[in-house]
Design a protein around this motif. Structure first.
Motif, PDB file in Angstrom:
ATOM      1  N   ILE A 100      32.724  24.344  11.171  1.00  0.00           N
ATOM      2  CA  ILE A 100      32.692  23.176  10.286  1.00  0.00           C
ATOM      3  C   ILE A 100      33.711  22.123  10.724  1.00  0.00           C
ATOM      4  O   ILE A 100      33.381  20.956  10.895  1.00  0.00           O
ATOM      5  CB  ILE A 100      32.955  23.598   8.822  1.00  0.00           C
ATOM      6  N   LEU A 101      34.956  22.543  10.929  1.00  0.00           N
ATOM      7  CA  LEU A 101      36.012  21.560  11.185  1.00  0.00           C
ATOM      8  C   LEU A 101      36.077  21.099  12.643  1.00  0.00           C
ATOM      9  O   LEU A 101      36.385  19.947  12.917  1.00  0.00           O
ATOM     10  CB  LEU A 101      37.369  22.109  10.745  1.00  0.00           C
ATOM     11  N   TRP A 102      35.809  22.023  13.572  1.00  0.00           N
ATOM     12  CA  TRP A 102      35.855  21.626  14.986  1.00  0.00           C
ATOM     13  C   TRP A 102      34.448  21.471  15.565  1.00  0.00           C
ATOM     14  O   TRP A 102      34.279  21.163  16.720  1.00  0.00           O
ATOM     15  CB  TRP A 102      36.635  22.657  15.810  1.00  0.00           C
ATOM     16  N   ALA A 105      30.300  38.116   1.103  1.00  0.00           N
ATOM     17  CA  ALA A 105      29.081  38.486   0.384  1.00  0.00           C
ATOM     18  C   ALA A 105      27.877  38.047   1.232  1.00  0.00           C
ATOM     19  O   ALA A 105      27.958  37.066   1.972  1.00  0.00           O
ATOM     20  CB  ALA A 105      29.048  37.806  -0.973  1.00  0.00           C
ATOM     21  N   PRO A 138      24.941  36.263   2.746  1.00  0.00           N
ATOM     22  CA  PRO A 138      24.322  34.942   2.555  1.00  0.00           C
ATOM     23  C   PRO A 138      22.831  34.988   2.890  1.00  0.00           C
ATOM     24  O   PRO A 138      22.431  34.587   3.967  1.00  0.00           O
ATOM     25  CB  PRO A 138      25.080  34.052   3.553  1.00  0.00           C
ATOM     26  N   SER A 157      36.565  35.786   1.868  1.00  0.00           N
ATOM     27  CA  SER A 157      36.218  34.815   0.842  1.00  0.00           C
ATOM     28  C   SER A 157      35.845  35.415  -0.527  1.00  0.00           C
ATOM     29  O   SER A 157      36.370  36.455  -0.919  1.00  0.00           O
ATOM     30  CB  SER A 157      35.074  33.966   1.394  1.00  0.00           C
ATOM     31  N   GLY A 158      34.944  34.746  -1.237  1.00  0.00           N
ATOM     32  CA  GLY A 158      34.588  35.137  -2.599  1.00  0.00           C
ATOM     33  C   GLY A 158      34.040  36.551  -2.694  1.00  0.00           C
ATOM     34  O   GLY A 158      34.253  37.238  -3.697  1.00  0.00           O
ATOM     35  N   GLY A 159      33.355  36.981  -1.648  1.00  0.00           N
ATOM     36  CA  GLY A 159      32.822  38.342  -1.626  1.00  0.00           C
ATOM     37  C   GLY A 159      33.916  39.392  -1.626  1.00  0.00           C
ATOM     38  O   GLY A 159      33.698  40.537  -2.030  1.00  0.00           O
ATOM     39  N   CYS A 198      34.909  28.468   9.795  1.00  0.00           N
ATOM     40  CA  CYS A 198      35.843  27.344   9.661  1.00  0.00           C
ATOM     41  C   CYS A 198      35.804  26.489  10.914  1.00  0.00           C
ATOM     42  O   CYS A 198      35.748  25.261  10.855  1.00  0.00           O
ATOM     43  CB  CYS A 198      37.253  27.873   9.416  1.00  0.00           C
ATOM     44  N   TYR A 229      42.728  37.929   5.206  1.00  0.00           N
ATOM     45  CA  TYR A 229      42.181  37.558   3.900  1.00  0.00           C
ATOM     46  C   TYR A 229      42.157  36.042   3.889  1.00  0.00           C
ATOM     47  O   TYR A 229      43.180  35.407   4.128  1.00  0.00           O
ATOM     48  CB  TYR A 229      43.104  38.114   2.821  1.00  0.00           C
ATOM     49  N   SER A 230      40.981  35.483   3.678  1.00  0.00           N
ATOM     50  CA  SER A 230      40.890  34.030   3.811  1.00  0.00           C
ATOM     51  C   SER A 230      39.746  33.452   2.990  1.00  0.00           C
ATOM     52  O   SER A 230      38.821  34.152   2.603  1.00  0.00           O
ATOM     53  CB  SER A 230      40.690  33.657   5.284  1.00  0.00           C
ATOM     54  N   VAL A 231      39.829  32.156   2.800  1.00  0.00           N
ATOM     55  CA  VAL A 231      38.815  31.420   2.053  1.00  0.00           C
ATOM     56  C   VAL A 231      37.524  31.307   2.871  1.00  0.00           C
ATOM     57  O   VAL A 231      36.441  31.094   2.322  1.00  0.00           O
ATOM     58  CB  VAL A 231      39.373  30.026   1.671  1.00  0.00           C
ATOM     59  N   ALA A 253      45.307  28.325  12.086  1.00  0.00           N
ATOM     60  CA  ALA A 253      45.477  27.284  11.069  1.00  0.00           C
ATOM     61  C   ALA A 253      45.313  27.820   9.646  1.00  0.00           C
ATOM     62  O   ALA A 253      45.984  27.357   8.730  1.00  0.00           O
ATOM     63  CB  ALA A 253      44.475  26.148  11.320  1.00  0.00           C
ATOM     64  N   LEU A 254      44.443  28.789   9.458  1.00  0.00           N
ATOM     65  CA  LEU A 254      44.123  29.274   8.111  1.00  0.00           C
ATOM     66  C   LEU A 254      45.227  30.128   7.490  1.00  0.00           C
ATOM     67  O   LEU A 254      45.189  30.408   6.295  1.00  0.00           O
ATOM     68  CB  LEU A 254      42.812  30.079   8.133  1.00  0.00           C
ATOM     69  N   LYS A 255      46.215  30.533   8.282  1.00  0.00           N
ATOM     70  CA  LYS A 255      47.325  31.370   7.788  1.00  0.00           C
ATOM     71  C   LYS A 255      46.781  32.585   7.043  1.00  0.00           C
ATOM     72  O   LYS A 255      47.089  32.823   5.877  1.00  0.00           O
ATOM     73  CB  LYS A 255      48.243  30.548   6.871  1.00  0.00           C
TER      74      LYS A 255
END
Ligand SMILES: [Zn+2]
Lengths: 316, 284
Positions: free
Chosen positions: A230-232, A160, A162, A199-201, A227, A219-221, A244-246
């Motif tokens: 943020i994480l790396w 969606a 931002p 994600s939500g969108g 990702c 299809y992922s969060v 990693a997100l599968k």
């Protein structure tokens, strides 16, 4: 614009074409060489497409030429009357929908719409809806319930939008409402993840009795890039994040997030959209057939149970 | 201030560990506030009104009637369905948060009465992985809604979350649908649901159960939205308007019912629940 990992395939194809042209122009017989190259091409294709990484699949899901919602509607549906507007604020071109005929049966259809080129993509905001897009989707869900027609949703969005305007108009609120509205449908709802399920969108129109996914769709969060950032703390780690997100079709099938993978043509749907659409047609027919004859209550209960069991945890 | 320095020095020498500092510096205006005053003011700065983040246990103490709380969460523990490893393996990350907060995941709650109204009260814990929603949070919210429906209780959720939990991938995303659908169990029984949005609540939690309440309150200054401000700034490449996505902004745009000062929250919640809860007066 070729993807980097497809380049060896495209180069080989070009060489075969050139050899064939030279042969016909000059009346020479290169058939042996051509046969050899074709065998090599076949091996190469199998090698590359048999070992796709998650990140390569993400790139395939975004590849220009991959069938979009409107392409699929045109290929699969006998009739389509587009309905526009959210009856409140605007018409959002990032979501399209309307009434259609599918193998003789009337259905209501909705989907994210990306552009097929830069100009179209700007008009369609790269398939990233504003709240009015989801309100249009909800309006069409109302229509499906009122007319008792099956509801088909095609998911293909990076997420969606931002932006300031979207937030001012309650992006989160409207996504939540759309999830809720769709979960309350009393008619069969079938979702197809066509390309990107961001994600939500994506989930806002993803609450189906059955969720299908095209091969090489994701299809992922969260997107692999976000990702990774943020994480790396480095968006360039997107390749690792994708792994990693599968988020691939097979992984999602194993997790129960999707119910069926629609096989794609060799070389990816963007290189043979017709073949991809044929496979999807068959899968959609079978899925709708499966859901026939269920009462409105049973349809609702079926969807509730499908989502109620999702999640992995340990009971103490 | 001198006292403050004195205590600090003693703390660094490691003697006053068990003695909480007498003075606390406000995180917003940096005023030195006597700790007891701050506690009495429910951790709202008496100088500037800043609402400090409080623990899930404090939230329960603040909203539940005294002695009425009976925990129901904690029997569901997170797993590692994806085998997720980023800079550290997910199970190690979880262990660290579990040790820090003393609970299996980012939620705490149970049965309570609020102003005498039977309620299921759920509080998200921002201290645990930024209050992110994975399978456990989704399951606990779902069970909470189901419990409320089963036992004829109102539902109250205090939200605080950075969004869905990345380490559980699409399963986290699915919790948005699962929790949303569970709320419908309250409809059949006409049971009210009140959502309290605290700083910050963003992403998948805002785009699911947290904004689907019958009544939505937000704490003053709380940041609530779908996308985080940093993402939006990157997208539009412009500075964001003053107060963007803050509770007051949400109220102005018609997205919440009221911005409620924490010191008036219980009173307002009790009034709302008593007006909405199916009573003897009518309805039932
Ligand atoms: Zn202050």
């Amino acid at each position: 614009m070729a993807l980097e990992f497809e380049r060896p395939i495209l180069e080989l194809e070009a060489r075969i074409q050139e050899l064939e042209r030279t042969a016909s122009e000059q009346g020479l017989d290169f058939s042996e060489e051509i046969e050899l190259l074709k065998a090599k091409l076949d091996r190469l294709q199998r090698e590359i497409f048999g070992n796709l990484t998650a990140w390569q699949r993400v790139q395939l899901a975004r590849a220009p030429g991959r069938p979009t919602t409107l392409d699929v509607i045109e290929a699969l549906f006998e009739e389509f009357a587009e309905l526009r507007g959210d009856r409140a604020f605007a018409d959002d071109a990032a979501i399209v929908g309307g009434v259609a005929r599918f193998h003789g049966e009337e259905v209501v259809v909705v989907g994210h719409q990306k552009g097929r080129n830069t100009r179209e993509n700007i008009a369609r905001n790269f398939g990233m809806p504003h709240p009015e897009g989801y309100r249009k989707a909800m309006r069409l869900m109302d229509l499906a319930d009122k007319t008792g027609r099956p509801f088909i949703a095609f998911v293909d969005t990076p997420g969606a939008y931002p932006g300031v305007s979207a937030e001012e108009r309650g992006q989160a609120w409207v996504i939540a409402r759309s999830i809720q509205r769709m979960s309350r449908l009393k008619v069969p709802a079938v979702v197809v993840i066509l390309g990107e399920g961001g994600s939500g969108g994506a989930l806002a129109i993803g609450v189906g009795n059955r969720v299908l996914i095209m091969e090489n769709a994701w299809y992922s969060v969260i997107s692999p890039e976000s990702c990774a950032a943020i994480l790396w703390r480095d968006a360039k780690e997107a390749e690792r994040a994708a792994e990693a997100l599968k988020l691939t079709a097979r992984d999602l099938l194993r997790l129960g997030v999707v119910d069926r993978v629609v096989p794609g043509p060799k070389g990816g749907a963007h290189r043979n959209p017709e073949a991809a659409c044929r496979e999807l047609d068959r899968a959609l027919v079978e899925t709708l057939e499966d859901l026939k004859g269920l009462s409105p209550e049973a349809i609702w209960e079926d969807r509730y149970r499908r989502f109620r069991r999702l999640g992995v945890f340990e009971e103490v | 201030m001198a006292l403050d320095r004195l205590f600090r020095r003693r703390r660094t020498r490691g003697q006053a560990r068990e003695v909480p500092e007498l003075w606390v510096r406000c995180a917003a205006c940096e005023a030195q506030v006597y700790r007891k005053d701050l506690e009495q003011a429910l951790w709202v700065c008496p100088e500037c009104g800043y609402h400090h983040r409080i623990s899930a246990e404090r939230w329960v103490a603040l909203l539940a009637d005294e002695g009425s709380f009976e925990p129901t969460t904690g029997r569901v523990r997170p797993a590692d369905p994806l085998g997720f490893v980023d800079t550290e393996p997910y199970p190690e990350r979880l262990r660290r948060y579990q040790e820090k907060t003393g609970r299996p995941d980012a939620i705490h709650g149970g049965r309570a009465t609020v102003g005498g109204v039977p309620t299921v009260l759920l509080v998200m814990d921002y201290a645990f992985a930024g209050g992110s929603m994975g399978s456990v949070v989704g399951e606990e919210i779902t069970r909470g809604a189901e419990l409320a429906a089963e036992e004829n209780r109102a539902l109250v959720i205090v939200a605080a979350s950075g969004g869905a939990r990345m380490q559980e991938g699409a399963l986290s995303l699915m919790q948005m649908a699962k929790t949303t659908m569970a709320l419908d169990r309250l409809f059949a029984k006409r049971l009210p649901y009140v959502s309290i949005l605290t700083d910050p609540t963003t992403g998948g939690v805002t785009a699911s159960f947290a904004t689907l309440a019958d009544v939505i309150f937000a704490e003053p200054g709380a940041l609530v939205g779908f996308a985080g401000p940093r993402v939006i700034k990157q997208t539009i490449r412009q500075d964001l308007p003053e107060g963007f996505q803050r509770a007051e902004f949400l109220q102005k745009h018609g997205l919440i019912d009221a911005v409620v000062d924490r010191r008036q929250l219980k009173e307002q919640l009790v009034q709302t629940l008593s007006l909405l809860y199916p009573g003897e007066g009518h309805g039932a």
